[in-house]
Design an enzyme around this catalytic site. Structure first.
Site, PDB file in Angstrom:
ATOM      1  N   GLU A   1      39.631  29.149  44.567  1.00 54.01           N
ATOM      2  CA  GLU A   1      38.691  29.116  43.442  1.00 54.01           C
ATOM      3  C   GLU A   1      39.166  30.125  42.416  1.00 54.01           C
ATOM      4  O   GLU A   1      39.310  31.307  42.706  1.00 54.01           O
ATOM      5  CB  GLU A   1      37.268  29.461  43.905  1.00 54.01           C
ATOM      6  CG  GLU A   1      36.581  28.298  44.605  1.00 54.01           C
ATOM      7  CD  GLU A   1      35.106  28.573  44.935  1.00 54.01           C
ATOM      8  OE1 GLU A   1      34.598  29.657  44.565  1.00 54.01           O
ATOM      9  OE2 GLU A   1      34.487  27.710  45.573  1.00 54.01           O
TER      10      GLU A   1
ATOM     11  N   ASP B   1      26.564  36.105  38.189  1.00 52.77           N
ATOM     12  CA  ASP B   1      27.470  36.983  38.922  1.00 52.77           C
ATOM     13  C   ASP B   1      26.957  38.409  38.955  1.00 52.77           C
ATOM     14  O   ASP B   1      26.256  38.852  38.050  1.00 52.77           O
ATOM     15  CB  ASP B   1      28.860  36.950  38.277  1.00 52.77           C
ATOM     16  CG  ASP B   1      29.586  35.663  38.616  1.00 52.77           C
ATOM     17  OD1 ASP B   1      29.810  35.423  39.812  1.00 52.77           O
ATOM     18  OD2 ASP B   1      29.904  34.897  37.689  1.00 52.77           O
TER      19      ASP B   1
END
Lengths: 427, 269
Positions: free
Chosen positions: B49, B60
């Site tokens: 990823e 995040d």
């Protein structure tokens, strides 16, 4: 425009709006949609909302004829919708009451909010004190410095203020961190967004709560204009400042069917629309996805959000509510810019001429109204949403004017956004 | 069959679990990403990823946000990310690469390079799948169709708060694998509750027939092993970023290889 019905059931205003959130928040958003759908037309809910607006906020707020200003401009009559007279000093409180009432009904004991200038934070802290809810306010570290009186106010009201050190340390970063808090504490936490942005249903819900402003104006203006022997039942133009755009949407929305009334949103042109240092998302931005909705944003070629600038912390935001993007696209509202300097001049002018200290945000709307009035006839009228009072801004203004004042930001070693050089003020 | 599907079916045949490391493109050095990707494969990564940096990464935590800020300061945008993948593909034609990021840089790429440019260019560069954190199924139908037409997978997140109805909706559009966010919170936060993950996976599998990976909160061999027992893949991101964030250039790849080898060993044990 009688058929104006926005947003659609999935929260879209044409191509704008919608719900662009990570999966973790999807359930919280869905819960909120269901709660709002259940209460938005509930007579008991609305009765309580209006009771609070009347007895806690002090509504209806009056409309005031700025007679001296109008006379000196030599054109249209300027009227001010006095949201600055609301409890806590701005329009923000209208929306916060509605959302806090929902939080109570949804059984969420903890409230979070983001704030730029601090007005939304103060309003949220106030309501949380009144309803006995825990309150955490996220605020960009830069704004914490610029708006220290409001930070102290929030603390007095029992809120926890979290300075956000990431990114540009302003409102957009506070919003990111509030979203992160919400993701982590979604079970017991209600997120009170302060403007007509964010994922559906926020843009619609905040607009609905703020529409009390425009609804009152539609009631108040005919009598006001008749008294002044000015033509018409409603104003020729309605003007409001636009950062995220909640005070503007609150006064614009009920006026949308009144096609003879121009709706004019005033963005922060900062150091000039061509300077690259401004917050004019609608005039200088492009469509994109930020903070849970598709709207106009200020971004670079790589789709990164660019830093914004305004003398006024409340307008210093790189996006705008999606409904404004739609109103611009269909041509129902126009959007213009006012620079820091023009806003500051209007601020001083209103202080000296009308005995009203306006918020720097609202000063942008006042500045444009003064320009526009000169191009119109004395039997025409302009209604300005004076969204907040300027008490919170006197330190900033003192610094920019080179005045000696005990709590101005430069006392704490901070520079003030709005120019490195003190702006000379005609005394 | 897509590279992602064939990777998972090969692993399944061997009775092994997929190791999916995440790294932000261009972090901690603008030129290191292709070498880092090769290193990850060498250490036993099955899918990579690759994070596309974004200025406002709402989902995040601070670790990945800081990595994104660093990469942005080094001038990494979508164009450079695709260059990294192209470079990686020169020597690796088998390991699937998934781009992970936010909607705005993807949409901006199309605004600047023409309608459909992102999907076309990323397919040409050798990208196999895309995970857009803030694209829920109902907002990206056209995008999903375009990816499918180019043989790419659209990967979605599921969360502890996802309802059965939601899982069914995600299952309808998801391909490649589904990424279960193991905790309420942002990337890199909190402690992983493996018992809660164990309980959730059978519920997910009632709706989702493609492989299920688990991420957010996996930090070491022990947690990876525990998750590997119930999931088809483990995703590790923040821990790798932390490991390499203050390292000198020459140490970034060897340290990552070393760390991932430990995870691989635990997963295969």
């Amino acid at each position: 425009m009688n058929s104006y019905q926005q947003p659609d059931p999935s929260g879209h205003f044409g191509p704008y709006g919608g719900s662009f959130v990570s999966e973790t928040l999807t359930h919280a958003i869905q819960e909120l949609r269901e709660a709002y759908a259940r209460y938005q037309n509930d007579p008991e809910f609305l009765a309580e909302f209006h009771y609070e607006l009347k007895h806690f906020v002090g509504r209806p707020s009056p409309i005031y004829h700025a007679a001296r200003t109008s006379f000196e401009m030599g054109g249209a009559q300027i009227y001010l919708k006095r949201e600055d007279l609301n409890h806590t000093g701005a329009h923000k409180i209208n929306n916060v009451i509605g959302q806090a009432m929902l939080a109570k009904r949804m059984g969420k004991p903890r409230v979070i909010a983001e704030t730029g200038a601090g007005q939304h934070g103060v309003a949220t802290a106030t309501i949380c004190a009144r309803y006995g809810l825990e309150c955490v306010v996220y605020m960009g570290a830069e704004d914490v410095k610029r708006q220290s009186p409001n930070v102290y106010r929030m603390k007095l009201l029992g809120a926890t203020v979290v300075p956000v050190e990431s990114g540009s340390k302003t409102l957009k970063d506070a919003l990111n961190d509030a979203m992160r808090d919400w993701v982590a504490n979604v079970d017991n936490t209600f997120y009170i967004i302060g403007t007509v942005a964010g994922p559906h249903p926020y843009p619609m819900m905040v607009r609905d709560f703020q529409s009390v402003i425009g609804k009152e104006c539609i009631e108040q203006m005919p009598a006001m204009l008749a008294e002044q022997k000015v033509l018409g039942q409603q104003p020729d133009a309605v003007i409001a400042c636009v950062g995220g755009g909640s005070n503007a949407m609150g006064i614009f929305h009920p006026y949308i069917p009144f096609e003879k009334t121009r709706l004019i949103g005033v963005e922060a042109a900062g150091e000039g629309l061509e300077s690259g240092r401004h917050s004019a998302s609608l005039q200088k931005g492009s469509a994109g996805v930020l903070h849970g909705n598709r709207t106009f944003i200020l971004q670079d070629d790589n789709g990164q959000i660019t830093e914004t600038h305004s003398i006024s912390a409340g307008l210093d935001y790189p996006g705008v509510g999606p409904e404004h993007a739609w109103l611009q696209e269909i041509g129902r509202a126009e959007y213009v810019g006012i620079t820091d300097k023009e806003a500051l001049e209007a601020f001083h002018y209103l202080c000296r001429t009308e005995g009203i200290i306006p918020a720097l945000e609202s000063s942008h709307a006042v500045a444009y109204a003064m320009k526009l009035a000169k191009t119109m006839r004395p039997d025409q009228s302009i209604l300005v949403n004076l969204s907040g009072r300027g008490d919170k801004d006197i330190g900033t203004v003192a610094d920019l004017s080179g005045a000696d004042f005990y709590c101005r930001p430069s006392c704490q070693g901070q520079s003030v956004k709005g120019g490195e050089q003190p702006i000379k003020v005609v005394k | 069959m897509s590279r992602i599907a064939s990777t998972f079916s090969a692993l399944q045949a061997q009775g092994r679990k997929a190791l999916i490391p995440y790294v932000t493109a261009g972090f901690p050095f603008a030129d290191i990403t292709p070498a880092l990707m090769h290193g990850m494969v060498e250490a036993g990564a099955d899918v990579i990823e690759l994070g596309v940096p974004f200025s406002d990464p709402m989902a995040d935590g601070p670790v990945i946000q800081k990595a994104g800020e660093k990469a942005l300061s080094l001038g990494i945008g979508m164009v450079q990310v695709l260059d990294h993948v192209r470079e990686f593909r020169k020597r690796n034609n088998t390991t699937p690469v998934v781009l992970m990021g936010y909607a705005n840089p993807v949409e901006r790429y199309d605004q600047k390079h023409g309608e459909g440019a992102f999907v076309r260019d990323s397919a040409a560069a050798g990208v196999d799948g895309v995970l857009i954190v803030d694209y829920p199924p109902e907002e990206c139908e056209a995008f999903a169709a375009s990816l499918r037409a180019h043989g790419m997978d659209l990967i979605f997140l599921l969360a502890p708060t996802s309802t059965d109805e939601r899982m069914a909706e995600v299952a309808r559009v998801a391909s490649g694998y589904v990424y279960y966010v193991s905790l309420k919170g942002v990337t890199g936060s909190g402690a992983l509750d493996t018992a809660a993950v164990e309980q959730m996976l059978p519920r997910i599998r009632q709706h989702v027939t493609i492989p299920v990976g688990v991420g957010f909160g996996i930090r070491d061999a022990a947690t990876a092993q525990a998750i590997g027992k119930v999931a088809d893949a483990v995703v590790i991101g923040s821990r790798i970023i932390q490991l390499i964030e203050d390292q000198e250039h020459a140490k970034v790849v060897p340290l990552t290889i070393d760390f991932l080898r430990g995870i691989r060993k635990a997963l295969d044990a």
